[in-house]
Write an enzyme that holds these catalytic residues in place. Structure first.
Site, mmCIF file in Angstrom:
data_model
loop_
_atom_site.group_PDB
_atom_site.id
_atom_site.type_symbol
_atom_site.label_atom_id
_atom_site.label_comp_id
_atom_site.label_asym_id
_atom_site.label_seq_id
_atom_site.Cartn_x
_atom_site.Cartn_y
_atom_site.Cartn_z
ATOM 1 C CB SER A 57 -5.387 -21.107 -13.305
ATOM 2 O OG SER A 57 -6.444 -21.970 -12.967
ATOM 3 C CD GLU A 71 -1.433 -25.824 -13.204
ATOM 4 O OE1 GLU A 71 -1.744 -26.275 -12.086
ATOM 5 O OE2 GLU A 71 -1.998 -24.829 -13.695
ATOM 6 C CG HIS A 85 -3.607 -24.315 -9.433
ATOM 7 N ND1 HIS A 85 -3.418 -24.579 -10.773
ATOM 8 C CD2 HIS A 85 -4.624 -23.405 -9.367
ATOM 9 C CE1 HIS A 85 -4.290 -23.874 -11.482
ATOM 10 N NE2 HIS A 85 -5.022 -23.153 -10.654
#
Length: 307
Positions: free
Chosen positions: A116, A212, A277
């Site tokens: 992330s 992502e 995620h």
């Protein structure tokens, strides 16, 4: 784009530092993550400021200087074999320019794991240290402490990486074909906002790009992809593997955006490769040569992620 240096795999007893370069950490989850690592016969410890919270900016785990110091101290400690982020959130962009990259390079290679917001650090480790890094579940993350699939794949990657050289998609080909290249990527928003900053690649030419994101609307995904297209960052990319798009709206609304923005590149694009995620997120290495087969829905590494 060339292969990067692969760190050594972990062995029982390896010393593991947990750091928080981004958002504040839930103590209960941190302790659960440390217990899990101990159960793998590792020797984990939390860096001094992992549980801190910035006095005015509550979305940060301590001050920029404290978060940077924890990461650098852990990396430069010769007793430490791996550095694992506690969580994502936001803040790595505020840390990356405070690190002494010469000192970190002199400390030698070791395992770095984050996802992330840590996309910023993955880029910096590639550019400044020439090092393969792991994008996967983090020490105080829900997926890490509660999901057996995520735990098992990460553990295999750390201890027996030759057993997890092929990742298989749960989806279909957004664009067909095969391609080879060096893996790179992470969170789309961080890649887009990192363009043109120090410690970031000038582009994805020759690479297999793994993308992502979380919590973005379809139009903001469009905006980030359009930014990468307009800047030329996607010029020459060999292929693209898409991970999860949690909280990005119904996938049937997002898929046309991905097809519209990526389909014109003329390269293979595979969907739902199972990283990011999502429940049971797989661990993917950045910096290794791999083959992407969009029709078969596979990404196969030429060599294990770790030596």
């Amino acid at each position: 784009m060339k292969d990067l240096l692969r760190p050594s795999r972990l062995a029982p007893g390896a010393r593991v530092a947990v750091v928080a370069p981004s958002g504040p950490v839930v103590e209960e989850r941190l302790q659960a993550g440390l217990d899990l690592l101990r159960g793998w016969d590792l020797d984990p410890f939390a860096a001094p400021h992992v549980l801190d919270r910035h006095g005015e900016l509550g979305y940060l785990a301590g001050t920029d200087a404290e978060r940077a110091a924890d990461l650098q101290r852990a990396w430069c400690d010769p007793r430490v074999d791996a550095v694992i982020c506690a969580r994502g959130g936001y803040g790595a962009q505020r840390v990356v320019d405070l690190l002494d990259w010469d000192a970190m390079r002199a400390a030698g290679p070791k395992v770095f794991l984050g996802f992330s917001d840590s996309t910023t650090l993955h880029e910096a480790f590639a550019v400044r240290l020439g090092l393969v890094t792991l994008y996967g579940p983090v020490a105080a993350g829900i997926d890490f402490v509660k999901n057996a699939r995520a735990q098992e794949h990460l553990r295999a990657t750390l201890f027996a990486p030759e057993t997890v050289r092929t990742l298989t998609s749960d989806g279909t080909a957004l664009a067909p074909g095969r391609a080879r290249g060096v893996t790179l990527g992470g969170c789309l928003a961080l890649l887009a906002t990192g363009y043109g900053t120090p410690h970031t690649r000038p582009g994805a030419r020759g690479g297999l790009l793994l993308l992502e994101d979380v919590g973005e609307r379809p139009y903001t995904v469009d905006r980030a992809l359009t930014q990468l297209l307009r800047t030329g960052w996607l010029d020459g990319v060999a292929g693209i593997a898409l991970g999860s798009w949690a909280q990005c709206g119904p996938y049937e609304e997002l898929r046309p955006v991905l097809a519209d923005r990526l389909g014109g590149l003329g390269v293979p694009v595979v969907e739902e490769l199972g990283f990011g995620h999502c429940d049971g997120a797989l661990t993917v290495p950045f910096g290794v040569t791999a083959e992407l087969d969009a029709d078969a829905g596979t990404l196969t590494l030429d060599a294990p992620a770790l030596r």
